[in-house]
Design an enzyme around this catalytic site. Structure first.
Site, short mmCIF file in Angstrom:
data_model
loop_
_atom_site.label_atom_id
_atom_site.label_comp_id
_atom_site.label_asym_id
_atom_site.label_seq_id
_atom_site.Cartn_x
_atom_site.Cartn_y
_atom_site.Cartn_z
N PHE A 66 0.86 -1.18 0.00
CA PHE A 66 0.00 0.00 0.00
C PHE A 66 0.90 1.23 0.00
O PHE A 66 1.29 1.75 1.04
CB PHE A 66 -0.91 -0.03 1.22
N ALA A 67 1.28 1.67 -1.20
CA ALA A 67 2.26 2.74 -1.35
C ALA A 67 1.61 4.10 -1.10
O ALA A 67 0.52 4.38 -1.59
CB ALA A 67 2.86 2.70 -2.76
N HIS A 68 2.30 4.94 -0.34
CA HIS A 68 1.78 6.29 -0.04
C HIS A 68 2.87 7.11 0.64
O HIS A 68 3.93 6.59 1.00
CB HIS A 68 0.55 6.21 0.88
N SER A 69 2.60 8.38 0.82
CA SER A 69 3.47 9.26 1.60
C SER A 69 2.58 10.28 2.29
O SER A 69 1.35 10.20 2.22
CB SER A 69 4.51 9.95 0.72
#
Length: 281
Positions: A66-69
């Site tokens: 679950f890619a995010h920033s």
């Protein structure tokens, strides 16, 4: 509140993509959000830097990253992308590698996507829906499965899983009663779910935990708050426990409250077991 259909247009879905490594997999997911007007290229670099700085905690379940920033000027609108890989790649996670699905999130704040995260957590915790998503032949079929319309073979799905995942056998009753070891009507307990940024994986874990609390009938006794590592250290004294990944647990260190590790953020069975351990029930 936006739902999954709002945040994930068909143009932001790519299936059976080849990527050489985890950086390239995130880059594909980031490029889709750029193409759909959700982010600039800088946000893709921020997602990669998040893993470099905090480790592969974004791999929240076997095969799922679950890619995010953090919210930043690189986020133009709240949105998502969905990348299913043709061949799995390693992110460096000790139990959930290799990854075949990268879901990316860009959030302008912590509120606009909460209902979508709740919906996604429910869908991915249901084995039948997860299988339908894994087998979807087209972006349109995948979005239909997410909406609870039809699976790729044309059969009906439902927005709410009909049979939630059951906890592993523990010898304890299926639904513990509030007792001296747990919350009672006279008190309100808090559990923190923690990730590096407070807007992605912590929300996912929060929603899975709330499913378990709802099933137990404990929601009126226990509140769940999603937060980031920095804020969690200041809020820890308010909590009964902190639930997080192994990587973020190492970052937190000793915060004066139990830090409980969850490996699969989509598993109500694992969260059930961790909650039982927290309250000794």
């Amino acid at each position: 509140m936006k739902d999954l259909q709002d945040l994930l247009p068909a143009e932001a879905v790519r299936l059976d993509v080849r990527a050489a490594d985890w950086r390239e997999a995130i880059a594909v997911a980031g490029r889709l959000m750029v193409e759909t007007g959700v982010t600039t290229d800088e946000y893709t670099r921020e997602m990669v830097a998040n893993v470099e700085e905090n480790g592969p905690y974004i791999v929240i379940a076997p095969g799922l990253a679950f890619a995010h920033s953090r919210p930043s000027p690189a986020v133009l609108a709240t949105g998502m992308s969905w990348v299913r890989l043709a061949e799995p790649v390693a992110f460096g996670h000790e139990s959930n590698d290799p990854v075949t699905l990268v879901v990316a999130l860009a959030a302008q704040d912590s509120a606009a996507h909460t209902s979508a995260m709740a919906g996604l957590a429910r869908l991915l915790s249901d084995p039948a829906t997860a299988a339908a998503l894994a087998a979807a032949p087209t972006p349109e079929a995948l979005r239909a499965a997410l909406a609870g319309e039809r699976t790729p073979d044309g059969s009906e799905t439902t927005e709410q899983p009909a049979a939630p995942e059951q906890p592993a056998a523990t010898g304890a009753s299926a639904v513990p009663e509030p007792s001296a070891a747990g919350p009672r009507a006279a008190s309100l307990h808090k559990i923190l779910t923690v990730c590096g940024n407070g807007v992605g994986t912590s929300l996912f874990l929060k929603n899975t935990l709330e499913q378990v609390l709802d099933r137990w009938g404990w929601s009126r006794f226990v509140t769940v708050e999603a937060t980031d590592t920095i804020s969690a250290k200041g809020k820890a004294s308010e909590a009964v426990a902190l639930f997080t990944s192994r990587e973020i647990a190492r970052t937190l260190g000793d915060v004066g409250r139990p830090v409980k590790v969850v490996q699969d953020f989509t598993s109500t069975a694992e969260v059930d077991a961790v909650l039982r351990d927290t309250y000794d029930v």
